[in-house]
Scaffold this active site. Sequence first.
Site, PDB file in Angstrom:
ATOM      1  N   ASN A  10     -37.942 -14.402 -13.677  1.00 55.99           N
ATOM      2  CA  ASN A  10     -37.219 -13.263 -13.099  1.00 55.99           C
ATOM      3  C   ASN A  10     -37.170 -13.488 -11.581  1.00 55.99           C
ATOM      4  OD1 ASN A  10     -36.354 -10.799 -12.111  1.00 55.99           O
ATOM      5  ND2 ASN A  10     -38.240  -9.697 -12.650  1.00 55.99           N
ATOM      6  N   LYS A  12     -35.707 -11.742  -9.400  1.00 55.72           N
ATOM      7  CA  LYS A  12     -35.638 -10.477  -8.632  1.00 55.72           C
ATOM      8  C   LYS A  12     -34.545 -10.577  -7.571  1.00 55.72           C
ATOM      9  CE  LYS A  12     -40.529  -9.857  -9.486  1.00 55.72           C
ATOM     10  NZ  LYS A  12     -41.667  -9.002  -9.253  1.00 55.72           N
ATOM     11  N   HIS A  93     -37.833  -2.933 -16.262  1.00 58.41           N
ATOM     12  CA  HIS A  93     -38.828  -3.535 -15.366  1.00 58.41           C
ATOM     13  C   HIS A  93     -39.454  -2.432 -14.509  1.00 58.41           C
ATOM     14  CE1 HIS A  93     -40.669  -5.954 -12.258  1.00 58.41           C
ATOM     15  NE2 HIS A  93     -40.541  -6.991 -13.057  1.00 58.41           N
ATOM     16  N   GLU A  95     -40.260  -2.301 -11.531  1.00 56.03           N
ATOM     17  CA  GLU A  95     -39.637  -2.103 -10.210  1.00 56.03           C
ATOM     18  C   GLU A  95     -38.383  -1.243 -10.336  1.00 56.03           C
ATOM     19  OE1 GLU A  95     -39.528  -6.228  -9.083  1.00 56.03           O
ATOM     20  OE2 GLU A  95     -41.703  -6.220  -8.857  1.00 56.03           O
ATOM     21  N   GLU A 164     -46.157  -5.978 -19.006  1.00 55.50           N
ATOM     22  CA  GLU A 164     -46.391  -6.272 -17.594  1.00 55.50           C
ATOM     23  C   GLU A 164     -47.168  -5.125 -16.951  1.00 55.50           C
ATOM     24  OE1 GLU A 164     -43.254  -9.265 -16.082  1.00 55.50           O
ATOM     25  OE2 GLU A 164     -42.525  -7.248 -15.700  1.00 55.50           O
ATOM     26  N   GLY A 170     -47.078  -9.392  -8.956  1.00 56.13           N
ATOM     27  CA  GLY A 170     -47.023  -9.845  -7.570  1.00 56.13           C
ATOM     28  C   GLY A 170     -48.304  -9.674  -6.789  1.00 56.13           C
ATOM     29  N   SER A 209     -48.348 -11.956 -12.391  1.00 52.81           N
ATOM     30  CA  SER A 209     -49.117 -12.994 -11.685  1.00 52.81           C
ATOM     31  C   SER A 209     -49.433 -14.215 -12.548  1.00 52.81           C
ATOM     32  CB  SER A 209     -50.404 -12.399 -11.087  1.00 52.81           C
ATOM     33  OG  SER A 209     -50.071 -11.446 -10.092  1.00 52.81           O
TER      34      SER A 209
HETATM   35  C1  PEP Z   1     -42.298  -9.688 -12.739  1.00 51.47           C
HETATM   36  O1  PEP Z   1     -41.859  -9.096 -11.777  1.00 51.47           O
HETATM   37  O2  PEP Z   1     -41.737  -9.590 -13.846  1.00 51.47           O
HETATM   38  C2  PEP Z   1     -43.500 -10.492 -12.550  1.00 51.47           C
HETATM   39  C3  PEP Z   1     -44.215 -10.776 -13.599  1.00 51.47           C
HETATM   40  O3  PEP Z   1     -43.800 -10.871 -11.260  1.00 51.47           O
HETATM   41  P1  PEP Z   1     -44.992 -11.850 -10.778  1.00 51.47           P
HETATM   42  O4  PEP Z   1     -45.024 -13.004 -11.752  1.00 51.47           O
HETATM   43  O5  PEP Z   1     -44.599 -12.261  -9.410  1.00 51.47           O
HETATM   44  O6  PEP Z   1     -46.234 -11.052 -10.850  1.00 51.47           O
END
Ligand code: PEP
Length: 252
Positions: A10, A12, A93, A95, A164, A170, A209
Amino acid sequence: MAQRPYVVGNWKMHGTRAMLAEARAIDRAAERLIKVQVALAPPYTLIHATRNEAVLIGVGAQDCHPADGGAHTGDISAAMLKDAGAGFVIVGHSERRADHGETDADVKAKAEGAIAAGLEVILCVGESEAQRDAGEAEKVVARQLEGSLPQGENAAEKVTVAYEPVWAIGTGRTPSIDDIGAMHRAIRKKLVSIYGEGAGEIRILYGGSVKAENAAEIFEADEVGGALVGGASLTAESFLGIIAAAAEGLQG
Ligand code: PEP
């Protein structure tokens, strides 16, 4: 797990055309790593170009509007995404839920609109840190699944779920392998209670992460069928380490 592991990047709100070189490099490497299904979700502006540059990997979007079209300035429908070359869309998601106030009902409408337009869906769920600390993580995720999973004919065949935890995205922090396994087992149980036995085939990705350094361990957790990767999907070098770990660890 009957299907190949699925590793999705992803991007973003990152990426200009200069990043197509990364997509090309990921696509080339995917040829060697055929045991893994690989996909990228670049920003809208790069979907068409990524589809043209990448032959083997899946290409998708990070969101869509639930309607086919209409007076929705700045929004993009699932049919437009399909026309641009997308094969799937991420919905729900955290976000989007946080930045745009998306509710489970909004997410469900997007997922159903996407499936109606011929896209597959990656539905994201996950608890906040406060919810985990309060011992409510499984309850929160179950409620999100109940409220946002698409319904309708063949819906279960079009869905991938991404667990998630919001506090892991992040941040460099991840749940323990036991906690990941426990949540993925709970999600599987919920999927079967909602969709029936066919839900045994739905892939449940872990996201939050994931890096080349921790991927192998995460892929060993129960019911983990792949990963949704943010930051570490932005370069071919870091993303390919995760894909290689999936190829070794998750025997499809
Ligand atoms: C995400 O935003 O879907 C995600 C898993 O981000 P990160 O791997 O950077 O934690």
